[in-house]
Write a protein that holds these residues in place. Structure first.
Motif, PDB file in Angstrom:
ATOM      1  N   LYS A 106       0.843  -1.189   0.000  1.00 37.67           N
ATOM      2  CA  LYS A 106       0.000   0.000   0.000  1.00 37.67           C
ATOM      3  C   LYS A 106       0.877   1.236   0.000  1.00 37.67           C
ATOM      4  CE  LYS A 106      -0.463  -0.070   5.042  1.00 37.67           C
ATOM      5  NZ  LYS A 106      -1.419  -0.056   6.177  1.00 37.67           N
ATOM      6  N   PRO A 107       0.340   2.372  -0.442  1.00 35.63           N
ATOM      7  CA  PRO A 107       1.152   3.601  -0.513  1.00 35.63           C
ATOM      8  C   PRO A 107       1.715   4.007   0.845  1.00 35.63           C
ATOM      9  CG  PRO A 107      -0.883   3.851  -1.753  1.00 35.63           C
ATOM     10  CD  PRO A 107      -1.004   2.561  -0.997  1.00 35.63           C
ATOM     11  N   ILE A 108       2.923   4.526   0.838  1.00 30.27           N
ATOM     12  CA  ILE A 108       3.568   5.012   2.057  1.00 30.27           C
ATOM     13  C   ILE A 108       3.329   6.513   2.187  1.00 30.27           C
ATOM     14  CG2 ILE A 108       5.783   5.344   3.229  1.00 30.27           C
ATOM     15  CD1 ILE A 108       6.817   2.881   1.768  1.00 30.27           C
ATOM     16  N   PRO A 109       2.868   6.976   3.338  1.00 28.79           N
ATOM     17  CA  PRO A 109       2.688   8.430   3.529  1.00 28.79           C
ATOM     18  C   PRO A 109       4.031   9.107   3.797  1.00 28.79           C
ATOM     19  CG  PRO A 109       2.068   7.252   5.528  1.00 28.79           C
ATOM     20  CD  PRO A 109       2.424   6.201   4.511  1.00 28.79           C
ATOM     21  N   HIS A 123       8.253  21.860   5.316  1.00 23.29           N
ATOM     22  CA  HIS A 123       8.120  22.998   6.252  1.00 23.29           C
ATOM     23  C   HIS A 123       8.567  22.630   7.661  1.00 23.29           C
ATOM     24  CE1 HIS A 123       6.095  26.171   3.881  1.00 23.29           C
ATOM     25  NE2 HIS A 123       5.684  25.149   3.149  1.00 23.29           N
ATOM     26  N   GLY A 124       9.455  21.648   7.785  1.00 22.83           N
ATOM     27  CA  GLY A 124       9.927  21.237   9.102  1.00 22.83           C
ATOM     28  C   GLY A 124       9.045  20.227   9.787  1.00 22.83           C
ATOM     29  N   GLY A 125       7.931  19.877   9.199  1.00 24.26           N
ATOM     30  CA  GLY A 125       7.000  18.926   9.794  1.00 24.26           C
ATOM     31  C   GLY A 125       7.247  17.508   9.309  1.00 24.26           C
ATOM     32  N   PRO A 126       6.376  16.584   9.713  1.00 26.47           N
ATOM     33  CA  PRO A 126       5.281  16.761  10.673  1.00 26.47           C
ATOM     34  C   PRO A 126       5.772  16.788  12.125  1.00 26.47           C
ATOM     35  CG  PRO A 126       5.377  14.483   9.934  1.00 26.47           C
ATOM     36  CD  PRO A 126       6.421  15.227   9.148  1.00 26.47           C
ATOM     37  N   ALA A 127       5.123  17.598  12.916  1.00 21.43           N
ATOM     38  CA  ALA A 127       5.430  17.733  14.345  1.00 21.43           C
ATOM     39  C   ALA A 127       6.901  18.095  14.575  1.00 21.43           C
ATOM     40  CB  ALA A 127       5.081  16.450  15.092  1.00 21.43           C
ATOM     41  N   PRO A 141       6.961  11.189  10.851  1.00 26.16           N
ATOM     42  CA  PRO A 141       8.302  11.720  11.140  1.00 26.16           C
ATOM     43  C   PRO A 141       9.439  10.941  10.473  1.00 26.16           C
ATOM     44  CG  PRO A 141       6.960  11.724  13.123  1.00 26.16           C
ATOM     45  CD  PRO A 141       6.157  11.018  12.073  1.00 26.16           C
ATOM     46  N   LEU A 142       9.416   9.608  10.553  1.00 25.12           N
ATOM     47  CA  LEU A 142      10.522   8.815  10.012  1.00 25.12           C
ATOM     48  C   LEU A 142      10.603   8.920   8.496  1.00 25.12           C
ATOM     49  CD1 LEU A 142      12.825   6.830  10.469  1.00 25.12           C
ATOM     50  CD2 LEU A 142      11.160   4.958  10.354  1.00 25.12           C
ATOM     51  N   THR A 143       9.481   8.726   7.818  1.00 24.88           N
ATOM     52  CA  THR A 143       9.505   8.759   6.356  1.00 24.88           C
ATOM     53  C   THR A 143       9.718  10.173   5.819  1.00 24.88           C
ATOM     54  OG1 THR A 143       7.068   8.888   6.347  1.00 24.88           O
ATOM     55  CG2 THR A 143       8.068   6.704   6.103  1.00 24.88           C
ATOM     56  N   ALA A 144       9.263  11.180   6.558  1.00 25.75           N
ATOM     57  CA  ALA A 144       9.490  12.566   6.123  1.00 25.75           C
ATOM     58  C   ALA A 144      10.975  12.895   6.148  1.00 25.75           C
ATOM     59  CB  ALA A 144       8.706  13.530   7.006  1.00 25.75           C
TER      60      ALA A 144
END
Length: 216
Positions: free
Chosen positions: A69-72, A161-165, A77-80
């Protein structure tokens, strides 16, 4: 995270581009293209490719049956952070390639031929000859990339933008928020000065470590 990957990939690709093969000039020019692209435009392209669920990255991974399934990518945090590292490595590895390729071109071919005559293998030549002579060039690439990576702003600003969280907020984004979002210019100046001093110390240490023994 990105700087060690860029040094490793840059070294391997520089070794490849230093060899003789057809269309070598075209390959060298192509390797520079990511570095020449504007960072904001490149970051927008990566943002589109990482989009969930319709991005190109997810589509390719699903077609290859590597994921179900698609990865967000930009939503956790980790994938970003991983997405930012991938984009930064793709963008700035060509800079390392240029520096190290220049170093490889400066190594006399006679030294390599002499080692081959003495029976040295390819990896022995890399370890005993190429790497020691490339140390000053590795130091230059490491210093420039470290400074750039610590102060990275535009890529992450466009991509997450520095996210998420705040998971991808770098020191540059934090200083920007302190100065312009929270209107604390004095604190932002102190942080900038401290960051500059730390980078000066790191630069000095890298210069000492990467100085060839024969120069000492």
């Amino acid at each position: 995270l990105s700087v060690p990957l860029e040094l490793l990939l840059g070294f391997l690709i520089a070794l490849l581009l230093n060899e003789k093969f057809r269309f070598r000039s075209f390959a060298r020019i192509s390797a520079i293209i990511p570095w020449a692209l504007p960072t904001a435009v490149m970051a927008l392209s990566w943002q589109w490719m990482f989009t969930d669920p319709f991005g190109v990255i997810n589509d390719i991974l699903i077609r290859l049956e590597l994921i179900n399934k698609p990865i967000p990518w930009l939503s956790t945090p980790l994938t970003a952070m991983l997405a930012n590292v991938i984009a930064d490595v793709w963008k700035t590895t060509p800079f390392v390639i240029i520096i190290l390729l220049a170093g490889l071109q400066s190594i006399p071919k006679t030294l390599i031929e002499a080692m081959k005559i003495d029976g040295a293998g390819y990896f022995t030549i890399i370890r005993c000859l190429i790497l020691p002579l490339l140390l000053p060039y590795i130091g230059v690439a490491l210093i420039f990339r470290l400074i750039n990576a610590v102060g990275i702003f535009d890529l992450i600003w466009v991509l997450t933008h520095g996210g998420p969280a705040n998971s991808t907020k770098t020191i540059a984004l934090y200083i920007y928020d302190v100065a312009f979002r929270y209107d604390d210019i004095n604190y932002a100046l102190v942080l900038t000065i401290l960051l500059t001093l730390i980078l000066i110390i790191l630069t000095y240490g890298i210069t000492k470590i990467t100085r060839p023994k024969y120069e000492e």
